[in-house]
Design a protein around this motif. Sequence first.
Motif, PDB file in Angstrom:
ATOM      1  N   SER A   1       0.832  -1.213   0.000  1.00  0.00           N
ATOM      2  CA  SER A   1       0.000   0.000   0.000  1.00  0.00           C
ATOM      3  C   SER A   1       0.864   1.259   0.000  1.00  0.00           C
ATOM      4  O   SER A   1       0.467   2.286  -0.562  1.00  0.00           O
ATOM      5  N   ARG A   2       2.055   1.181   0.600  1.00  0.00           N
ATOM      6  CA  ARG A   2       2.929   2.365   0.609  1.00  0.00           C
ATOM      7  C   ARG A   2       3.380   2.725  -0.811  1.00  0.00           C
ATOM      8  O   ARG A   2       3.608   3.896  -1.114  1.00  0.00           O
ATOM      9  N   HIS A   3       3.488   1.710  -1.661  1.00  0.00           N
ATOM     10  CA  HIS A   3       3.876   1.997  -3.041  1.00  0.00           C
ATOM     11  C   HIS A   3       2.789   2.795  -3.763  1.00  0.00           C
ATOM     12  O   HIS A   3       3.098   3.599  -4.657  1.00  0.00           O
ATOM     13  N   LEU A   4       1.554   2.566  -3.381  1.00  0.00           N
ATOM     14  CA  LEU A   4       0.451   3.284  -4.027  1.00  0.00           C
ATOM     15  C   LEU A   4       0.427   4.762  -3.641  1.00  0.00           C
ATOM     16  O   LEU A   4      -0.188   5.572  -4.330  1.00  0.00           O
ATOM     17  N   ARG A   5       1.125   5.092  -2.543  1.00  0.00           N
ATOM     18  CA  ARG A   5       1.170   6.488  -2.076  1.00  0.00           C
ATOM     19  C   ARG A   5       2.423   7.215  -2.547  1.00  0.00           C
ATOM     20  O   ARG A   5       2.513   8.437  -2.422  1.00  0.00           O
ATOM     21  N   GLU A   6       3.387   6.480  -3.069  1.00  0.00           N
ATOM     22  CA  GLU A   6       4.638   7.092  -3.524  1.00  0.00           C
ATOM     23  C   GLU A   6       4.449   7.636  -4.935  1.00  0.00           C
ATOM     24  O   GLU A   6       4.245   6.893  -5.885  1.00  0.00           O
ATOM     25  N   ASP A   7       4.525   8.943  -5.066  1.00  0.00           N
ATOM     26  CA  ASP A   7       4.201   9.589  -6.338  1.00  0.00           C
ATOM     27  C   ASP A   7       5.303   9.395  -7.375  1.00  0.00           C
ATOM     28  O   ASP A   7       6.487   9.606  -7.097  1.00  0.00           O
ATOM     29  N   THR A   8       4.906   8.944  -8.549  1.00  0.00           N
ATOM     30  CA  THR A   8       5.760   8.918  -9.740  1.00  0.00           C
ATOM     31  C   THR A   8       4.888   9.356 -10.911  1.00  0.00           C
ATOM     32  O   THR A   8       3.656   9.376 -10.792  1.00  0.00           O
ATOM     33  N   PRO A   9       5.473   9.699 -12.047  1.00  0.00           N
ATOM     34  CA  PRO A   9       4.642  10.072 -13.199  1.00  0.00           C
ATOM     35  C   PRO A   9       3.672   8.966 -13.629  1.00  0.00           C
ATOM     36  O   PRO A   9       2.684   9.249 -14.316  1.00  0.00           O
ATOM     37  N   TYR A  10       3.949   7.726 -13.198  1.00  0.00           N
ATOM     38  CA  TYR A  10       3.117   6.598 -13.620  1.00  0.00           C
ATOM     39  C   TYR A  10       2.156   6.128 -12.533  1.00  0.00           C
ATOM     40  O   TYR A  10       1.423   5.165 -12.739  1.00  0.00           O
ATOM     41  N   ASN A  11       2.147   6.801 -11.387  1.00  0.00           N
ATOM     42  CA  ASN A  11       1.268   6.381 -10.301  1.00  0.00           C
ATOM     43  C   ASN A  11      -0.126   6.961 -10.531  1.00  0.00           C
ATOM     44  O   ASN A  11      -0.379   8.143 -10.275  1.00  0.00           O
ATOM     45  N   THR A  12      -1.025   6.114 -11.001  1.00  0.00           N
ATOM     46  CA  THR A  12      -2.381   6.579 -11.304  1.00  0.00           C
ATOM     47  C   THR A  12      -3.269   6.609 -10.061  1.00  0.00           C
ATOM     48  O   THR A  12      -4.466   6.876 -10.174  1.00  0.00           O
ATOM     49  N   TYR A  13      -2.665   6.359  -8.899  1.00  0.00           N
ATOM     50  CA  TYR A  13      -3.368   6.603  -7.635  1.00  0.00           C
ATOM     51  C   TYR A  13      -3.141   8.047  -7.182  1.00  0.00           C
ATOM     52  O   TYR A  13      -3.956   8.607  -6.455  1.00  0.00           O
ATOM     53  N   THR A  14      -1.994   8.617  -7.597  1.00  0.00           N
ATOM     54  CA  THR A  14      -1.675   9.983  -7.176  1.00  0.00           C
ATOM     55  C   THR A  14      -1.792  10.993  -8.328  1.00  0.00           C
ATOM     56  O   THR A  14      -1.769  12.194  -8.092  1.00  0.00           O
ATOM     57  N   ARG A  15      -1.897  10.497  -9.563  1.00  0.00           N
ATOM     58  CA  ARG A  15      -1.952  11.383 -10.729  1.00  0.00           C
ATOM     59  C   ARG A  15      -3.269  11.197 -11.477  1.00  0.00           C
ATOM     60  O   ARG A  15      -3.803  10.080 -11.555  1.00  0.00           O
ATOM     61  N   ASP A  16      -3.758  12.275 -12.053  1.00  0.00           N
ATOM     62  CA  ASP A  16      -4.983  12.227 -12.843  1.00  0.00           C
ATOM     63  C   ASP A  16      -4.685  11.721 -14.261  1.00  0.00           C
ATOM     64  O   ASP A  16      -3.563  11.876 -14.767  1.00  0.00           O
ATOM     65  N   GLY A  17      -5.689  11.166 -14.892  1.00  0.00           N
ATOM     66  CA  GLY A  17      -5.596  10.810 -16.303  1.00  0.00           C
ATOM     67  C   GLY A  17      -4.702   9.616 -16.583  1.00  0.00           C
ATOM     68  O   GLY A  17      -4.391   8.801 -15.708  1.00  0.00           O
ATOM     69  N   LEU A  18      -4.273   9.533 -17.828  1.00  0.00           N
ATOM     70  CA  LEU A  18      -3.434   8.435 -18.285  1.00  0.00           C
ATOM     71  C   LEU A  18      -1.983   8.632 -17.859  1.00  0.00           C
ATOM     72  O   LEU A  18      -1.547   9.768 -17.630  1.00  0.00           O
TER      73      LEU A  18
END
Length: 341
Positions: free
Chosen positions: A262-279
Amino acid sequence: MRRAIGVFLIWAAGMGLLAALLVGAGLAMHYWHQPLAQEATTVTVESGQSMPRIAASIHEVQPAIPARAIDWTARFRGQARSIQAGEYEIRPGERLASLLDRMVAGDVIEYRFTVPEGITAQGFLDRLAEAPRIRRTIEELTPEAVIESLDLPVDHLEGWLYPDTYQYPAGTSDRTLIKRAFRQMREALDAAWAARADDLPLDDPYEALILASVIEKETGISGERGEVAGVFVNRLRRGMRLQTDPTVIYGMGDDYDGRLYSRHLREDTPYNTYTRDGLPPTPIALPSAASIEAATRPAETDAFYFVADGTGGHAFSRTLKEHNRAVARWRIHQREQGDRP
């Protein structure tokens, strides 16, 4: 008397010529019916190679047939100038005429390498590097080096190489196969985009390629691709984040060890679609034609969520409440699987 002697000499010469022709024909028939090899072997014809050189190569396989006889046979049959370059298999028991016919037809040995759907562009290049009898022209097979060497009109290679089984003759260059894979993906994407559904929340074919790659990584079940695509399209239309694990994994790169927390889902990267909008900014894999079709013509569904159902497929839900119940069932299944010996 002189006339009789002259007639006799002409007759004798004619008979001698006929005898020579009969002997030559007999030898030719003998050579033509002589098997070239008892076991499968190969012979290579280089580009621009002369017929005497080709004949010499065949003679090395079957020394009982003189190279001159092989050369003469090819010329007699009108094939000496029509033989195509390549690597040929001489089949067990095959005769000279059959081999020459196949050489004219270009029936060369073909090698193959298979690119599975859903691997990355680097995975494609790694398999290409291991493929047999490829002529290496690109020093370093990385996405960046390939784009530069082939002057491809893209910024990122990910997603742009078509997953397929590629057949090729010996000596085919690495750049030839990469260009073929790029062209096939371009054609598949253009065809799907031209036949796309109305009102897709996608601006261009590249966004369709990105979505197709996510669909490819989310499910390997052909009957689910359309519904998975429908969920993502619904979420994009509503402005909801995609919240899909494969994009997070791709963004982790080499840090991903096969486990996602679950911590990985909170770590922001350009590819994290849990933390970033859109594609995500680029595709995350090489999608199949079926996934491209799903991305451009998604199934009509009222679902906004899905989760693994424990059978290899997914449970689709319309509301968050329904989805949470499906997630609870999945976690129970995981615990039960973990308790099994």
